[in-house]
Design a protein around this motif. Structure first.
Motif, mmCIF file in Angstrom:
data_model
loop_
_atom_site.group_PDB
_atom_site.id
_atom_site.type_symbol
_atom_site.label_atom_id
_atom_site.label_comp_id
_atom_site.label_asym_id
_atom_site.label_seq_id
_atom_site.Cartn_x
_atom_site.Cartn_y
_atom_site.Cartn_z
ATOM 1 N N ARG A 23 0.822 -1.126 0.071
ATOM 2 C CA ARG A 23 0.040 -0.114 -0.162
ATOM 3 C C ARG A 23 0.738 1.374 0.021
ATOM 4 O O ARG A 23 1.657 1.340 0.725
ATOM 5 C CB ARG A 23 -1.041 0.051 1.223
ATOM 6 C CG ARG A 23 -1.861 -1.034 1.187
ATOM 7 C CD ARG A 23 -2.628 -1.349 2.667
ATOM 8 N NE ARG A 23 -3.688 -2.256 2.426
ATOM 9 C CZ ARG A 23 -3.315 -3.681 2.654
ATOM 10 N NH1 ARG A 23 -2.026 -4.267 2.904
ATOM 11 N NH2 ARG A 23 -4.345 -4.515 2.655
ATOM 12 N N LEU A 24 0.783 1.953 -0.934
ATOM 13 C CA LEU A 24 1.526 3.246 -1.190
ATOM 14 C C LEU A 24 0.688 4.484 -1.259
ATOM 15 O O LEU A 24 -0.065 4.736 -1.897
ATOM 16 C CB LEU A 24 2.406 3.169 -2.495
ATOM 17 C CG LEU A 24 3.337 2.016 -2.887
ATOM 18 C CD1 LEU A 24 3.685 2.088 -4.300
ATOM 19 C CD2 LEU A 24 4.398 1.880 -1.880
ATOM 20 N N LYS A 25 0.930 4.967 0.004
ATOM 21 C CA LYS A 25 0.262 6.427 0.109
ATOM 22 C C LYS A 25 0.650 7.570 -0.464
ATOM 23 O O LYS A 25 1.853 8.015 -0.445
ATOM 24 C CB LYS A 25 0.175 6.933 1.614
ATOM 25 C CG LYS A 25 -0.636 8.012 1.936
ATOM 26 C CD LYS A 25 -0.727 8.190 3.505
ATOM 27 C CE LYS A 25 -1.370 7.244 4.614
ATOM 28 N NZ LYS A 25 -1.545 7.588 5.815
ATOM 29 N N LEU A 26 0.199 7.966 -1.677
ATOM 30 C CA LEU A 26 0.552 8.831 -2.577
ATOM 31 C C LEU A 26 0.325 10.358 -1.924
ATOM 32 O O LEU A 26 -0.562 10.583 -1.130
ATOM 33 C CB LEU A 26 -0.210 8.798 -3.995
ATOM 34 C CG LEU A 26 -0.120 7.504 -4.661
ATOM 35 C CD1 LEU A 26 -0.986 7.545 -5.897
ATOM 36 C CD2 LEU A 26 1.298 7.112 -4.826
ATOM 37 N N ALA A 27 1.131 11.432 -2.342
ATOM 38 C CA ALA A 27 1.103 12.650 -1.983
ATOM 39 C C ALA A 27 1.458 13.678 -2.865
ATOM 40 O O ALA A 27 2.199 13.334 -4.058
ATOM 41 C CB ALA A 27 2.129 12.688 -0.750
ATOM 42 N N VAL A 28 0.967 14.887 -2.612
ATOM 43 C CA VAL A 28 1.368 16.078 -3.404
ATOM 44 C C VAL A 28 1.695 17.217 -2.513
ATOM 45 O O VAL A 28 1.191 17.048 -1.424
ATOM 46 C CB VAL A 28 0.022 16.307 -4.165
ATOM 47 C CG1 VAL A 28 -1.011 16.713 -3.434
ATOM 48 C CG2 VAL A 28 0.481 17.504 -5.385
ATOM 49 N N GLN A 29 2.485 17.966 -2.798
ATOM 50 C CA GLN A 29 2.757 19.189 -1.714
ATOM 51 C C GLN A 29 1.887 20.101 -1.939
ATOM 52 O O GLN A 29 1.187 20.734 -2.878
ATOM 53 C CB GLN A 29 4.019 20.147 -2.400
ATOM 54 C CG GLN A 29 5.236 19.326 -2.203
ATOM 55 C CD GLN A 29 6.620 20.090 -2.153
ATOM 56 O OE1 GLN A 29 6.515 21.108 -2.458
ATOM 57 N NE2 GLN A 29 7.634 19.507 -1.963
ATOM 58 N N ASP A 30 1.381 20.570 -0.794
ATOM 59 C CA ASP A 30 0.309 21.702 -0.699
ATOM 60 C C ASP A 30 0.763 23.070 -0.805
ATOM 61 O O ASP A 30 1.884 23.198 -1.167
ATOM 62 C CB ASP A 30 -0.799 21.530 0.824
ATOM 63 C CG ASP A 30 0.115 21.724 1.937
ATOM 64 O OD1 ASP A 30 1.452 22.460 1.709
ATOM 65 O OD2 ASP A 30 -0.183 21.537 3.243
ATOM 66 N N GLY A 31 -0.002 24.000 -0.622
ATOM 67 C CA GLY A 31 0.348 25.362 -0.864
ATOM 68 C C GLY A 31 1.601 25.811 0.062
ATOM 69 O O GLY A 31 2.357 26.680 -0.289
ATOM 70 N N ASN A 32 1.701 25.122 1.264
ATOM 71 C CA ASN A 32 2.883 25.605 2.279
ATOM 72 C C ASN A 32 3.915 24.717 2.036
ATOM 73 O O ASN A 32 5.090 24.719 2.637
ATOM 74 C CB ASN A 32 2.081 25.446 3.778
ATOM 75 C CG ASN A 32 1.122 26.031 3.873
ATOM 76 O OD1 ASN A 32 0.841 27.370 3.398
ATOM 77 N ND2 ASN A 32 0.215 25.707 4.604
ATOM 78 N N GLY A 33 3.911 23.805 1.077
ATOM 79 C CA GLY A 33 5.305 22.991 0.605
ATOM 80 C C GLY A 33 5.011 21.507 1.706
ATOM 81 O O GLY A 33 6.273 20.659 1.744
ATOM 82 N N SER A 34 3.988 21.204 2.309
ATOM 83 C CA SER A 34 3.778 20.247 3.140
ATOM 84 C C SER A 34 3.243 19.098 2.233
ATOM 85 O O SER A 34 2.402 19.369 1.519
ATOM 86 C CB SER A 34 2.992 20.474 4.413
ATOM 87 O OG SER A 34 3.638 21.232 5.209
#
Length: 94
Positions: A23-34
């Motif tokens: 299981r790979l939890k995919l992510a994207v940087q939000d407006g604050n770089g988090s």
């Protein structure tokens, strides 16, 4: 393909393996770089090597096309405005 869900990810936040499933939890940087979670990719562990191999082959094709485009630019000594778009669409079938 219009009926398939589309997920954008620029990274993997977390990966786990349980009961023969990765299981790979995919992510994207939000407006604050988090990092913010965008979705969960679930792959049977037995298929993970083939899946990773397909991604690796895709990366090699993209790199080859980038080198090819750079070579054409260097050979023609064209202005920057004539530089081919490296992100040009092409089909990859793993």
């Amino acid at each position: 393909m219009a009926d398939l869900p589309t997920l954008f990810a620029d990274g993997i936040l977390e990966g786990t393996v349980r009961h023969g499933v990765a299981r790979l939890k995919l992510a994207v940087q939000d407006g604050n770089g988090s990092p913010a979670t965008t979705g969960l990719l679930v792959v049977p562990l037995a298929q993970l090597p083939a899946f990773a191999g397909s991604i690796t082959r895709l990366l090699r094709e993209v790199e080859a096309k980038a080198r090819e485009a750079q070579g054409q630019v260097n050979a023609a000594a064209a202005p920057a405005a004539d530089t081919p778009d490296v992100a040009e669409a092409f089909r990859f079938q793993g």
